[in-house]
Design a protein around this motif. Structure first.
Motif, PDB file in Angstrom:
ATOM      1  N   HIS A 377     -27.530-106.011 -78.414  1.00  0.00           N
ATOM      2  CA  HIS A 377     -27.881-104.720 -77.827  1.00  0.00           C
ATOM      3  C   HIS A 377     -27.638-104.725 -76.317  1.00  0.00           C
ATOM      4  O   HIS A 377     -27.078-103.767 -75.766  1.00  0.00           O
ATOM      5  CB  HIS A 377     -29.346-104.408 -78.124  1.00  0.00           C
ATOM      6  N   ILE A 378     -28.022-105.804 -75.646  1.00  0.00           N
ATOM      7  CA  ILE A 378     -27.830-105.885 -74.194  1.00  0.00           C
ATOM      8  C   ILE A 378     -26.354-106.058 -73.854  1.00  0.00           C
ATOM      9  O   ILE A 378     -25.842-105.449 -72.904  1.00  0.00           O
ATOM     10  CB  ILE A 378     -28.667-107.041 -73.611  1.00  0.00           C
ATOM     11  N   LEU A 379     -25.641-106.874 -74.627  1.00  0.00           N
ATOM     12  CA  LEU A 379     -24.218-107.089 -74.356  1.00  0.00           C
ATOM     13  C   LEU A 379     -23.427-105.791 -74.455  1.00  0.00           C
ATOM     14  O   LEU A 379     -22.498-105.554 -73.668  1.00  0.00           O
ATOM     15  CB  LEU A 379     -23.651-108.118 -75.333  1.00  0.00           C
ATOM     16  N   ASN A 380     -23.776-104.936 -75.399  1.00  0.00           N
ATOM     17  CA  ASN A 380     -23.012-103.706 -75.619  1.00  0.00           C
ATOM     18  C   ASN A 380     -23.607-102.486 -74.931  1.00  0.00           C
ATOM     19  O   ASN A 380     -22.872-101.563 -74.582  1.00  0.00           O
ATOM     20  CB  ASN A 380     -22.906-103.426 -77.128  1.00  0.00           C
ATOM     21  N   GLY A 381     -24.924-102.484 -74.725  1.00  0.00           N
ATOM     22  CA  GLY A 381     -25.565-101.304 -74.156  1.00  0.00           C
ATOM     23  C   GLY A 381     -25.954-101.419 -72.705  1.00  0.00           C
ATOM     24  O   GLY A 381     -26.222-100.403 -72.050  1.00  0.00           O
ATOM     25  N   HIS A 382     -25.991-102.649 -72.176  1.00  0.00           N
ATOM     26  CA  HIS A 382     -26.389-102.861 -70.773  1.00  0.00           C
ATOM     27  C   HIS A 382     -25.430-103.887 -70.154  1.00  0.00           C
ATOM     28  O   HIS A 382     -25.798-105.044 -69.916  1.00  0.00           O
ATOM     29  CB  HIS A 382     -27.841-103.343 -70.695  1.00  0.00           C
ATOM     30  N   GLU A 383     -24.214-103.455 -69.910  1.00  0.00           N
ATOM     31  CA  GLU A 383     -23.159-104.364 -69.474  1.00  0.00           C
ATOM     32  C   GLU A 383     -23.361-104.877 -68.051  1.00  0.00           C
ATOM     33  O   GLU A 383     -22.671-105.801 -67.628  1.00  0.00           O
ATOM     34  CB  GLU A 383     -21.801-103.660 -69.578  1.00  0.00           C
ATOM     35  N   GLU A 384     -24.297-104.278 -67.301  1.00  0.00           N
ATOM     36  CA  GLU A 384     -24.512-104.726 -65.923  1.00  0.00           C
ATOM     37  C   GLU A 384     -25.376-105.979 -65.843  1.00  0.00           C
ATOM     38  O   GLU A 384     -25.542-106.558 -64.764  1.00  0.00           O
ATOM     39  CB  GLU A 384     -25.164-103.604 -65.099  1.00  0.00           C
ATOM     40  N   TYR A 385     -25.928-106.428 -66.983  1.00  0.00           N
ATOM     41  CA  TYR A 385     -26.810-107.593 -66.983  1.00  0.00           C
ATOM     42  C   TYR A 385     -26.094-108.813 -67.561  1.00  0.00           C
ATOM     43  O   TYR A 385     -25.261-108.694 -68.467  1.00  0.00           O
ATOM     44  CB  TYR A 385     -28.074-107.313 -67.802  1.00  0.00           C
ATOM     45  N   SER A 386     -26.434-109.960 -67.025  1.00  0.00           N
ATOM     46  CA  SER A 386     -25.919-111.219 -67.559  1.00  0.00           C
ATOM     47  C   SER A 386     -26.818-111.675 -68.706  1.00  0.00           C
ATOM     48  O   SER A 386     -28.006-111.361 -68.736  1.00  0.00           O
ATOM     49  CB  SER A 386     -25.888-112.295 -66.465  1.00  0.00           C
ATOM     50  N   VAL A 387     -26.217-112.408 -69.627  1.00  0.00           N
ATOM     51  CA  VAL A 387     -26.959-112.936 -70.774  1.00  0.00           C
ATOM     52  C   VAL A 387     -26.620-114.410 -70.899  1.00  0.00           C
ATOM     53  O   VAL A 387     -25.452-114.755 -71.115  1.00  0.00           O
ATOM     54  CB  VAL A 387     -26.601-112.195 -72.080  1.00  0.00           C
ATOM     55  N   PRO A 388     -27.587-115.312 -70.729  1.00  0.00           N
ATOM     56  CA  PRO A 388     -27.306-116.752 -70.800  1.00  0.00           C
ATOM     57  C   PRO A 388     -26.584-117.123 -72.092  1.00  0.00           C
ATOM     58  O   PRO A 388     -26.986-116.729 -73.186  1.00  0.00           O
ATOM     59  CB  PRO A 388     -28.701-117.387 -70.740  1.00  0.00           C
ATOM     60  N   GLY A 389     -25.480-117.869 -71.927  1.00  0.00           N
ATOM     61  CA  GLY A 389     -24.711-118.312 -73.079  1.00  0.00           C
ATOM     62  C   GLY A 389     -23.723-117.296 -73.590  1.00  0.00           C
ATOM     63  O   GLY A 389     -22.935-117.602 -74.492  1.00  0.00           O
ATOM     64  N   HIS A 390     -23.730-116.069 -73.036  1.00  0.00           N
ATOM     65  CA  HIS A 390     -22.833-115.021 -73.520  1.00  0.00           C
ATOM     66  C   HIS A 390     -22.061-114.344 -72.385  1.00  0.00           C
ATOM     67  O   HIS A 390     -20.865-114.118 -72.509  1.00  0.00           O
ATOM     68  CB  HIS A 390     -23.627-113.962 -74.297  1.00  0.00           C
ATOM     69  N   ARG A 391     -22.751-114.022 -71.289  1.00  0.00           N
ATOM     70  CA  ARG A 391     -22.092-113.352 -70.173  1.00  0.00           C
ATOM     71  C   ARG A 391     -22.684-113.883 -68.879  1.00  0.00           C
ATOM     72  O   ARG A 391     -23.895-113.771 -68.643  1.00  0.00           O
ATOM     73  CB  ARG A 391     -22.277-111.838 -70.277  1.00  0.00           C
ATOM     74  N   SER A 393     -21.522-113.189 -65.531  1.00  0.00           N
ATOM     75  CA  SER A 393     -21.603-112.234 -64.427  1.00  0.00           C
ATOM     76  C   SER A 393     -22.607-111.137 -64.745  1.00  0.00           C
ATOM     77  O   SER A 393     -22.821-110.785 -65.902  1.00  0.00           O
ATOM     78  CB  SER A 393     -20.229-111.611 -64.175  1.00  0.00           C
ATOM     79  N   GLY A 394     -23.214-110.622 -63.678  1.00  0.00           N
ATOM     80  CA  GLY A 394     -24.147-109.521 -63.844  1.00  0.00           C
ATOM     81  C   GLY A 394     -25.508-109.831 -63.265  1.00  0.00           C
ATOM     82  O   GLY A 394     -25.788-110.935 -62.779  1.00  0.00           O
ATOM     83  N   VAL A 395     -26.374-108.840 -63.325  1.00  0.00           N
ATOM     84  CA  VAL A 395     -27.727-108.974 -62.804  1.00  0.00           C
ATOM     85  C   VAL A 395     -28.552-109.823 -63.763  1.00  0.00           C
ATOM     86  O   VAL A 395     -28.433-109.698 -64.985  1.00  0.00           O
ATOM     87  CB  VAL A 395     -28.376-107.582 -62.632  1.00  0.00           C
TER      88      VAL A 395
END
Length: 472
Positions: A377-391, A393-395
């Motif tokens: 949900h965060i990867l696709n709906g909140h692209e401005e945030y970083s997700v450990p292990g997935h993305r 760059s980002g906040v």
């Protein structure tokens, strides 16, 4: 085989007596030759789906009556019979069948042989406490049947059956058999036709056999041979019963949410399952109750009051109640923490107005996200945030958001996820599980008195009394 090279029986005797009719029964004499290859005759075999104790299963019947527009017929064109919608109806006697024993050769399929018997039921005798037993006869719509042309077989030549089970066959030598996989295919086909016709579940004929082992049909090990899991689950849900058969692996489970959560974690981490899945886990935000994706009835909302546990709502037929607080925390026996959550990024908490310490917001239902779906949900709906292990760059995620997507060691261990594939933690993240040495050690009950702290006697201290002289 089902619907393959179907041949009508040669009923010469029926041709001679086709004008026969029962009293007060109409019969149409304008029908064509009853031995027509495309006609279905009285006495032919067919399969349909029947219900028994919230289980929908395939059934083999011998037709005893054909009706078109409420007029009795000696035969009906098969195309007309199976058309949907149709006014054709068929009645038949429910037959008993015996399964063959499993073969060591995988090329030899399991088959079901007619043992010469019929499934029977008990009927009360009016005015008495007794009952009588009679053969079950059911009426089904024409589109909910498939004619079958079983293969003749010699009982004595079969090494995979017990000939003692065929004592009701005249002569005890020959019978017919139907392959197990053909019955499975017919069950799926008929259930699909029932769904396409939007046939109410209560319209499917129900039976109550005297011998529970006679129907639904069973394999040699006593398990149900041909049942529709989807239909059976719908039947249970329609009666307000809790569904206990997993739609993905067809296992009987006590807690569907926790069980489906294990399937979802295995799918997310590419961990092989211990069981064979009949249906894969949904690829996009799977439902936490059934593991499927894209079904409108599986959409879920949540309402988070200021005091009390969150209240969720969904129309998924696999839903069941659970204690939200315990499920959100997880335990050693039930480590799954997959619960519906309110996304703090979609619905942030507003700051209080100037001069006030709190901000009162109306409590309304919003779209919920299952915990195990929060990363996607965060990867696709909140692209401005970083997700450990997935993305990278980002906040950085807020602490409350990270807590919503964090998996515990217990969850990942229970799902048999290899440690090298465990969730990557956020900086400063600590597992919220007490270590084995963090508890305060209890003092043994027989500990020596010398090791105990000595008690000090309490001294009663009285305040000093001062005598005062009043000077006039």
């Amino acid at each position: 085989m089902i619907n393959k090279d179907f041949e009508s029986k040669s009923f010469n005797r029926l041709e001679r007596v086709r004008g026969y009719t029962k009293v007060n029964k109409r019969i149409d004499m304008r029908a064509g030759r009853i031995t027509d290859q495309n006609s279905f005759l009285v006495g032919n075999l067919f399969v349909t789906i029947l219900c028994m104790a919230r289980i929908l299963s395939i059934a083999i019947l011998r037709s005893t009556g054909l009706f078109l527009n409420d007029v009795s017929r000696a035969s009906i064109n098969i195309t007309t019979m199976k058309a949907s919608p149709t006014t054709a109806k068929i009645s038949g006697q429910l037959l008993t069948v015996v399964p063959t024993r499993p073969s060591t050769n995988p090329q030899v399929p399991t088959s079901f042989l007619w043992d010469g018997g019929y499934v029977k039921t008990q009927s009360p005798i009016p005015g008495t406490s007794g009952s009588t037993e009679h053969v079950i006869i059911v009426n089904v719509p024409g589109f909910l049947m498939e004619p079958i042309n079983p293969e003749p077989t010699f009982i004595r030549l079969g090494h995979d059956v017990n000939s003692d089970h065929f004592l009701e066959i005249n002569g005890g030598q020959t019978t017919w058999q139907v392959p197990h996989d053909a019955l499975v295919a017919a069950c799926e086909l008929l259930w699909a036709k029932a769904l396409e016709a939007k046939l109410p579940l209560k319209s499917i004929a129900c039976v109550n056999p005297s011998d529970a082992n006679s129907f639904p049909y069973q394999l040699s090990d006593g398990t149900s041979a041909v049942i529709s899991v989807k239909a059976s689950n719908l039947l249970a849900a329609s009666e307000g019963k809790r569904i206990t058969i997993c739609p993905l692996c067809e296992a009987k489970v006590p807690n569907m949410r926790s069980h489906i959560g294990q399937h979802i974690l295995c799918a997310l981490s590419n961990t092989p399952e211990n069981v064979s899945l009949k249906e894969p886990v949904g690829s996009v935000l799977p439902c936490g109750f059934c593991g499927r994706s894209g079904l409108p009835e599986c959409s879920i909302t949540i309402k988070v009051p200021a005091n009390g546990p969150p209240v969720w709502e969904t129309k998924c037929i696999y839903q069941h109640t659970f204690k939200y607080g315990f499920a959100e925390t997880g335990s050693k026996n039930k480590p799954c923490r997959n619960v519906p959550l309110k996304c703090a990024l979609c619905h942030p908490t507003l700051p209080p107005e100037p001069g006030k310490s709190t901000c009162r917001t109306p409590v309304v239902s919003v779209d919920a996200v299952w915990r195990y779906n929060m990363v996607d949900h965060i990867l696709n709906g909140h692209e401005e945030y970083s997700v450990p292990g997935h993305r990278v760059s980002g906040v950085a995620l807020l602490a409350v958001v990270w807590e919503n997507i964090r998996l515990t060691d217990l969850e990942q261990t229970a799902a048999r996820i290899q440690k090298e594939h465990w969730q990557v933690g956020q900086e400063g993240d600590k597992e919220n599980v007490p270590s084995s040495g963090s508890r305060t050690r209890k003092r043994p009950g027989l500990e020596s008195a010398a090791s105990l702290p000595s008690k000090r006697p309490h001294t009663s201290v009285q305040p000093l009394q001062f005598a005062r002289t009043l000077i006039a």
